[in-house]
Structure formats: C-alpha cells, structure tokens
Scaffold this motif. Structure first.
Motif, PDB file in Angstrom:
ATOM      1  N   VAL A 103       0.854  -1.201   0.000  1.00 10.12           N
ATOM      2  CA  VAL A 103       0.000   0.000   0.000  1.00 10.12           C
ATOM      3  C   VAL A 103       0.887   1.247   0.000  1.00 10.12           C
ATOM      4  CG1 VAL A 103      -1.751   1.296   1.259  1.00 10.12           C
ATOM      5  CG2 VAL A 103      -1.868  -1.202   1.198  1.00 10.12           C
ATOM      6  N   ASP A 104       1.929   1.216   0.827  1.00 15.08           N
ATOM      7  CA  ASP A 104       2.859   2.359   0.880  1.00 15.08           C
ATOM      8  C   ASP A 104       3.603   2.509  -0.446  1.00 15.08           C
ATOM      9  OD1 ASP A 104       2.054   2.678   3.483  1.00 15.08           O
ATOM     10  OD2 ASP A 104       3.804   1.654   4.340  1.00 15.08           O
ATOM     11  N   ALA A 105       3.991   1.374  -1.057  1.00 13.95           N
ATOM     12  CA  ALA A 105       4.784   1.428  -2.291  1.00 13.95           C
ATOM     13  C   ALA A 105       4.005   2.059  -3.445  1.00 13.95           C
ATOM     14  CB  ALA A 105       5.247   0.028  -2.687  1.00 13.95           C
ATOM     15  N   VAL A 106       2.678   1.894  -3.449  1.00 13.58           N
ATOM     16  CA  VAL A 106       1.871   2.494  -4.521  1.00 13.58           C
ATOM     17  C   VAL A 106       1.231   3.804  -4.065  1.00 13.58           C
ATOM     18  CG1 VAL A 106       1.378   0.237  -5.521  1.00 13.58           C
ATOM     19  CG2 VAL A 106      -0.264   1.253  -3.943  1.00 13.58           C
ATOM     20  N   SER A 107       1.617   4.262  -2.866  1.00 16.02           N
ATOM     21  CA  SER A 107       1.007   5.484  -2.295  1.00 16.02           C
ATOM     22  C   SER A 107      -0.507   5.381  -2.423  1.00 16.02           C
ATOM     23  CB  SER A 107       1.522   6.734  -3.031  1.00 16.02           C
ATOM     24  OG  SER A 107       2.928   6.771  -3.014  1.00 16.02           O
ATOM     25  N   GLY A 108      -1.035   4.228  -2.026  1.00 18.08           N
ATOM     26  CA  GLY A 108      -2.419   3.876  -2.322  1.00 18.08           C
ATOM     27  C   GLY A 108      -3.472   4.832  -1.775  1.00 18.08           C
ATOM     28  N   ARG A 109      -4.339   5.288  -2.639  1.00 16.44           N
ATOM     29  CA  ARG A 109      -5.500   6.101  -2.280  1.00 16.44           C
ATOM     30  C   ARG A 109      -6.735   5.415  -2.848  1.00 16.44           C
ATOM     31  NH1 ARG A 109      -3.863  10.836  -0.410  1.00 16.44           N
ATOM     32  NH2 ARG A 109      -5.960  11.750  -0.508  1.00 16.44           N
ATOM     33  N   SER A 110      -7.862   5.504  -2.129  1.00 20.83           N
ATOM     34  CA  SER A 110      -9.066   4.843  -2.629  1.00 20.83           C
ATOM     35  C   SER A 110     -10.277   5.771  -2.546  1.00 20.83           C
ATOM     36  CB  SER A 110      -9.325   3.557  -1.836  1.00 20.83           C
ATOM     37  OG  SER A 110      -9.571   3.843  -0.476  1.00 20.83           O
ATOM     38  N   ALA A 135     -13.391  13.289  -6.892  1.00 23.16           N
ATOM     39  CA  ALA A 135     -12.308  12.328  -6.634  1.00 23.16           C
ATOM     40  C   ALA A 135     -11.110  12.622  -7.541  1.00 23.16           C
ATOM     41  CB  ALA A 135     -12.810  10.899  -6.877  1.00 23.16           C
ATOM     42  N   ALA A 136     -11.381  12.924  -8.810  1.00 20.79           N
ATOM     43  CA  ALA A 136     -10.285  13.210  -9.741  1.00 20.79           C
ATOM     44  C   ALA A 136      -9.505  14.446  -9.305  1.00 20.79           C
ATOM     45  CB  ALA A 136     -10.845  13.396 -11.149  1.00 20.79           C
ATOM     46  N   GLU A 137     -10.223  15.413  -8.779  1.00 19.62           N
ATOM     47  CA  GLU A 137      -9.553  16.632  -8.291  1.00 19.62           C
ATOM     48  C   GLU A 137      -8.598  16.296  -7.144  1.00 19.62           C
ATOM     49  OE1 GLU A 137     -12.352  19.776  -7.573  1.00 19.62           O
ATOM     50  OE2 GLU A 137     -10.998  20.765  -6.166  1.00 19.62           O
ATOM     51  N   ASP A 138      -9.062  15.428  -6.248  1.00 17.44           N
ATOM     52  CA  ASP A 138      -8.212  15.019  -5.118  1.00 17.44           C
ATOM     53  C   ASP A 138      -7.006  14.211  -5.609  1.00 17.44           C
ATOM     54  OD1 ASP A 138      -8.046  14.814  -2.064  1.00 17.44           O
ATOM     55  OD2 ASP A 138      -7.844  12.712  -2.697  1.00 17.44           O
ATOM     56  N   MET A 139      -7.222  13.352  -6.618  1.00 16.33           N
ATOM     57  CA  MET A 139      -6.099  12.565  -7.164  1.00 16.33           C
ATOM     58  C   MET A 139      -5.027  13.495  -7.732  1.00 16.33           C
ATOM     59  SD  MET A 139      -8.098   9.649  -9.348  1.00 16.33           S
ATOM     60  CE  MET A 139      -9.670   9.059  -8.786  1.00 16.33           C
ATOM     61  N   GLY A 140      -5.474  14.490  -8.484  1.00 14.87           N
ATOM     62  CA  GLY A 140      -4.522  15.422  -9.076  1.00 14.87           C
ATOM     63  C   GLY A 140      -3.722  16.159  -8.019  1.00 14.87           C
ATOM     64  N   ALA A 141      -4.401  16.534  -6.926  1.00 13.61           N
ATOM     65  CA  ALA A 141      -3.725  17.280  -5.852  1.00 13.61           C
ATOM     66  C   ALA A 141      -2.725  16.414  -5.111  1.00 13.61           C
ATOM     67  CB  ALA A 141      -4.769  17.828  -4.880  1.00 13.61           C
ATOM     68  N   ASN A 142      -2.902  15.080  -5.168  1.00 12.57           N
ATOM     69  CA  ASN A 142      -2.024  14.178  -4.404  1.00 12.57           C
ATOM     70  C   ASN A 142      -1.040  13.409  -5.282  1.00 12.57           C
ATOM     71  OD1 ASN A 142      -2.864  14.051  -1.366  1.00 12.57           O
ATOM     72  ND2 ASN A 142      -4.779  14.254  -2.523  1.00 12.57           N
ATOM     73  N   GLY A 143      -0.878  13.848  -6.519  1.00 11.89           N
ATOM     74  CA  GLY A 143       0.174  13.272  -7.365  1.00 11.89           C
ATOM     75  C   GLY A 143      -0.090  11.885  -7.892  1.00 11.89           C
ATOM     76  N   VAL A 144      -1.357  11.470  -7.968  1.00 10.69           N
ATOM     77  CA  VAL A 144      -1.673  10.138  -8.526  1.00 10.69           C
ATOM     78  C   VAL A 144      -1.319  10.110 -10.006  1.00 10.69           C
ATOM     79  CG1 VAL A 144      -3.584   8.601  -9.134  1.00 10.69           C
ATOM     80  CG2 VAL A 144      -3.460   9.605  -6.842  1.00 10.69           C
ATOM     81  N   GLN A 171     -10.200  15.203 -16.788  1.00 11.50           N
ATOM     82  CA  GLN A 171      -9.596  16.062 -15.769  1.00 11.50           C
ATOM     83  C   GLN A 171      -8.112  15.792 -15.582  1.00 11.50           C
ATOM     84  OE1 GLN A 171     -13.375  16.258 -12.781  1.00 11.50           O
ATOM     85  NE2 GLN A 171     -11.475  17.130 -12.008  1.00 11.50           N
ATOM     86  N   LEU A 172      -7.713  14.522 -15.793  1.00 16.57           N
ATOM     87  CA  LEU A 172      -6.302  14.141 -15.581  1.00 16.57           C
ATOM     88  C   LEU A 172      -5.804  13.439 -16.848  1.00 16.57           C
ATOM     89  CD1 LEU A 172      -6.770  12.628 -11.999  1.00 16.57           C
ATOM     90  CD2 LEU A 172      -5.860  14.895 -12.539  1.00 16.57           C
ATOM     91  N   PRO A 173      -5.560  14.199 -17.904  1.00 18.21           N
ATOM     92  CA  PRO A 173      -5.240  13.570 -19.196  1.00 18.21           C
ATOM     93  C   PRO A 173      -3.931  12.785 -19.218  1.00 18.21           C
ATOM     94  CG  PRO A 173      -4.922  15.956 -19.273  1.00 18.21           C
ATOM     95  CD  PRO A 173      -5.595  15.669 -17.981  1.00 18.21           C
ATOM     96  N   ASP A 174      -3.046  13.003 -18.253  1.00 15.03           N
ATOM     97  CA  ASP A 174      -1.750  12.318 -18.287  1.00 15.03           C
ATOM     98  C   ASP A 174      -1.716  11.027 -17.463  1.00 15.03           C
ATOM     99  OD1 ASP A 174      -0.665  14.280 -19.927  1.00 15.03           O
ATOM    100  OD2 ASP A 174      -0.132  15.548 -18.211  1.00 15.03           O
ATOM    101  N   VAL A 175      -2.783  10.718 -16.732  1.00 17.87           N
ATOM    102  CA  VAL A 175      -2.737   9.502 -15.914  1.00 17.87           C
ATOM    103  C   VAL A 175      -3.104   8.287 -16.763  1.00 17.87           C
ATOM    104  CG1 VAL A 175      -3.395  10.779 -13.843  1.00 17.87           C
ATOM    105  CG2 VAL A 175      -5.144   9.535 -15.123  1.00 17.87           C
TER     106      VAL A 175
END
Length: 516
Positions: A103-110, A135-144, A171-175
């Motif tokens: 979980v730590d290795a993937v910086s896991g967020r759910s 959710a996508a906004e939060d992912m972008g803010a946390n470097g997913v 919202q996150l075209p590079d992920v």
C-alpha cells in the motif's frame, strides 16, 4: 523462422525455430539490466546458426520483470483505486487486505462512488459523475499517476467503468487508467486487486517494453515482438503496455507448453526445475490447468487467469547445507551468480548443480572441483530433492489415473529417471530450453467469462453466442481465423441468483497469423 526468449531470475534462454524444428538454442546468465542478457542470447543464436535477421518473422519473450517489481515493491506508480459500488461495498474499502508495505509502495489512495450493476445488468445505483470529478480533483492534488476503476459486475456490463474513465481522463489527461472488466473475473475484491496491481505497473511496463523492443531491434530484427501471457497465449507490445499483470506466470506456462511440444504429451505433469525453484503444473489438452480459486500474488488475492502451479525452493542454484544425515537443499539460491559461486565454476558455495555433476548426471563446469565430495552426502541430498519433487507431483494429481511426468529446465538434471510414486520421468530433447520453446510456439487467445440470465429454451443459443465471441476475440488479437478452436469451456449454474443465472467461461486459441 521465429525466436523465443524466456528471461528467468537465473538464466535467459533463447531458441531459433523453423516451424517446430529447433535450429539453435542457448542458455545465458540473466543480467541485472536484463536487456543486455537478451542481446547476448540473440548473439549466441547467431553464432550457433547464422541467420538473416530479416528472415525472422516474430520474436516472443516471456519475462519476470513485472512480478519481480511487485514482489520487491519497486518502481510502482502512485495509484488510486476507484470503486463504483455505493451504497453497497463501503465496509471493505479497496486494498483493505493488502500488505501495508505494498500500500505504501503504490502510495495507495481509494475512492468509493455511487454506481455498479446487479448480475443481470440492472443498476445498483446511477453513476454519480459529480463524485467522480471531486475524486479526480483530489487525485490530481495528491500526485496520482495511475488509476484503477472497478465497478460491481462490470464483466456483465462495463458502461459505468467506461464512463468513469472518460470523466477522469478529461480532468487528468496524463494519468494511465486500467479498467477491471478487461483484467479480472467476476469476484469484486479479487478483480479490483488485480486491476490496482496492473495500474501500479503501467509506468514500468512502458519502460520495460521499450527496452525489450530496443534490444531486439538492436540485433537488426524488425519482426513484431510479442510477450507471453499467464495462460500460454501471446500479446503484442501495445497490449503489454496496458496489461503488464497478464505476464505474471508466463515463465511456468512457457515451460509447460514447451514440454507438451517436446514430449508429444498433451496431458501430463510438468516439472520445471530452474535455477531457484521447481515449478510443477499439469497440462490438459496441451494447455496448463488454470487455478480455479483465488491466486495470491505477493500476499494479494487476485482472480486473473493463472496456471495452477505449485513451487518449491529447489533449483540448480540451491544452496546445500549439512552432512549426509541432516542435509538440506534450498530454499535459498545463489541465483544468477551460479557461474561464479558454484564449486564446479571455481566458487566456494556448495550448490545443487555441484551435486548433479558429482553424481555424474551432468557435465557442467569442472567436475574435478567436486570430486572430493562425500558420496553419502551427494546421494542423500539428491534423494531429498527427488522425494520433495515427487511429493509435489502427487499433490497436483486430481484423480487416480496415471499421470506421466515430464521434466524440463536446466536444473532437471537433479531428478532421477524414476520418481518413487510418479514412475518414469520423461526428459525430452532440448529439455533445458523448453521455456523458450514454449514462448516461441505460443498461440493467440480470446476468452469470455460472464454471467448470463438464460431464458427457457435459449441455452444453446447463449452458449453459441459466448463461443463465437471468444473466437472473435482471438481473431481480433491476431490469430489466423482458420486455426482458431475452442480449447476450454465451463458452465456453472448459480442457484443463489434469480433468473436462471449461469456463469459461462469459454477460451479459444489459434496460431499467430505471421506477416498479417
């Protein structure tokens, strides 16, 4: 003409095939950067049997890159798991049963979002697009950098997963985005785990696939490159970039497929003795028997297609300790350092390979360097190896019917000509490079695994529809239409669901259409 390459933890094996005829074969040490080992293997083939690189029609590679990255928790991308299930499924959030280090290795967020389907395609709840955008906004803010999307019963209806991917990509075209209905089977948590693993490996996949392609093109070969999958079929490099998780068990699968070709037996137990482990599987109709239960990978439960394989820590590089009365072999190995650490190569570590040479079963390195070994120790250690392998073969049997045993892999010289309970051990020609041969002769496959609500009188039509879809998928993936056939069919009624629900699984395979 085609080239098959299998990259293991200890050796990189390669073969040059013309049809099913082996023109050249070589076994080289796996290198730390892997790609230079592949270059060395191709050069070795060229030295054995000069060939025009332009005459090579395809290159097939089996690799352990991706499963090693997961096991070592190394080079995994920051990943988010999005589950479309609310108002259900909140009590067991994504990655709930993962080892914390992963979980730590993937910086896991759910993230849990409203959506999902019943088994028959009805909506559990409508997809809440505002929740997804938040959710996508939060992912972008946390470097997913990679996202895994899983919806309840998406193998039945994938509309919500597809729409969720569109919203997140906007919202996150590079992920990178992985969808569960393309990766796992029906079970939600196991399918979700497999999808999150795949997502975490996407960045590494792009890097590795480019490296493999460069190593092949560097040898002047312009033929298409394929990677072998867990079920013994092939995928092209673009598919491999999107679904690296599909390569996890390609090593044992390649060995078993190669064993079938070399021995002429399509139903048998295959013992593949490598440098570090012995893997035992069962072939049915020339293909590995697949695991029917959940498969644990690095401590994570998954349900993607995997062969049913039992492994023990005995291989050519296994360390040998103790005396004749208390000898142990493995489970640790000198691995790719075999050629520098084993006694027969002038090293200072007693390995299983030294035992085989001392017993006269193999001519490897300098036999005089093991001539001093205690005969009783050598005999006791090899008896220990035979007993342990025989025990695993017996555990893989599912009936009292005789099951022939085929031994392959460079380390199979450790095995005697007969196993106590299993009988004669078949050791076909070119057994040491069966894995590379299995990669080279791999076919293209298509599979359907879905729950159908079968109306009275429509069973045959539904079954035919599922079979045709599997055939169509194989052809779309690159199989020659004339060669495609159904190799596996499974139909299981689900009595606890209404509507005569039945799970149907069909697998079709065909020969690779070269030059297509």
């Amino acid at each position: 003409m085609r080239i098959g390459i299998d990259v293991g933890g200890t050796n990189t094996d390669a073969v040059l095939l013309d049809g099913r005829q082996v023109l050249a074969s070589i076994k080289t040490s796996t290198t730390e950067d892997v790609t230079s080992g592949i270059v060395a293997a191709i050069n070795g083939l060229q030295q054995q049997r000069a060939f025009d690189p332009a005459a090579v029609q395809a290159v097939m590679i089996g690799t352990t890159h991706f499963i090693n990255a997961l096991v070592e928790a190394h080079r995994l991308a920051p990943t988010a798991a999005v589950r479309l299930s609310l108002p259900a499924g909140a009590s067991l959030p994504p990655m709930v049963d993962w080892p914390q280090r992963l979980v730590d290795a993937v910086s896991g967020r759910s993230y849990l979002v409203h959506g999902g389907h019943e088994f028959d395609g009805r909506h559990i709840a409508e997809l809440d697009e505002s929740e997804l955008r938040k959710a996508a906004e939060d992912m972008g803010a946390n470097g997913v950098r990679s996202v895994a999307i899983t919806s309840v019963f998406s193998p039945v209806n994938a509309e919500f997963e597809a729409r969720a991917a569109e919203i997140i990509a906007a919202q996150l075209p590079d992920v990178a985005i992985s969808l569960s209905h393309e990766i796992g089977r029906i079970g939600l948590l196991e399918r979700e785990n497999a999808t999150v693993i795949n997502a975490a490996l996407r960045e590494l996949a792009a890097h590795i696939v480019d490296g493999l392609a460069a190593s092949v093109s560097g040898a002047g070969i312009t033929a298409p490159l394929y990677l072998s999958q867990n079920d013994g079929t092939l995928m092209d490099v673009d598919f491999a970039r999107r679904y690296p998780v599909a390569t996890f068990a390609s090593g044992p699968t390649n060995s078993m497929r190669g064993a079938a070709v070399l021995s002429g037996l399509d139903t048998c137990a295959v013992v593949d003795v490598g440098g570090t482990t012995s893997d035992v599987g069962v072939l049915r109709q020339g293909f590995p028997r697949e695991a029917t239960t959940d498969v644990s990978v690095a401590g994570i439960r998954t349900n993607f297609r995997m062969p049913d394989v039992l492994s023990i820590g005995i291989g050519g590089g296994s360390r040998v300790r103790g005396g004749a009365g208390d000898v142990t072999v493995g489970p640790d190995s000198v691995g790719y350092e075999l050629t520098s650490k084993a006694l027969v190569f002038g090293g200072d570590t007693l390995t299983a390979t030294d035992l085989a040479v001392a017993a006269g079963r193999a001519e490897i390195g300098d036999p005089s360097l093991v001539a001093h070994l205690d005969r009783d120790l050598v005999r006791a250690a090899l008896d220990r190896v035979a007993a342990d392998v025989s025990d695993v073969v017996e555990r893989m049997r599912t009936s009292a019917e005789p099951l022939p045993v085929v031994a392959v892999g460079g380390g199979s010289v450790l095995l005697p000509d007969e196993l106590a309970d299993a009988g004669k051990v078949h050791r076909p020609e070119n057994y040491a490079v069966a894995n590379a041969i299995g990669a080279a002769i791999a076919q293209i496959g298509g599979e359907v695994d879905r729950v159908y609500a079968i109306e009275p009188g429509r069973r045959e039509a539904v079954v035919e529809e599922a079979k045709q879809e599997a055939v169509d998928r194989a052809i779309a993936a690159g199989a020659s239409p004339a060669s495609v056939g159904i190799v596996d069919f499974d139909e299981v009624p689900i009595p606890y669901l209404p509507g005569n629900a039945t799970r149907i699984r069909v697998k079709a395979v065909g020969d690779l259409q070269l030059g297509a």
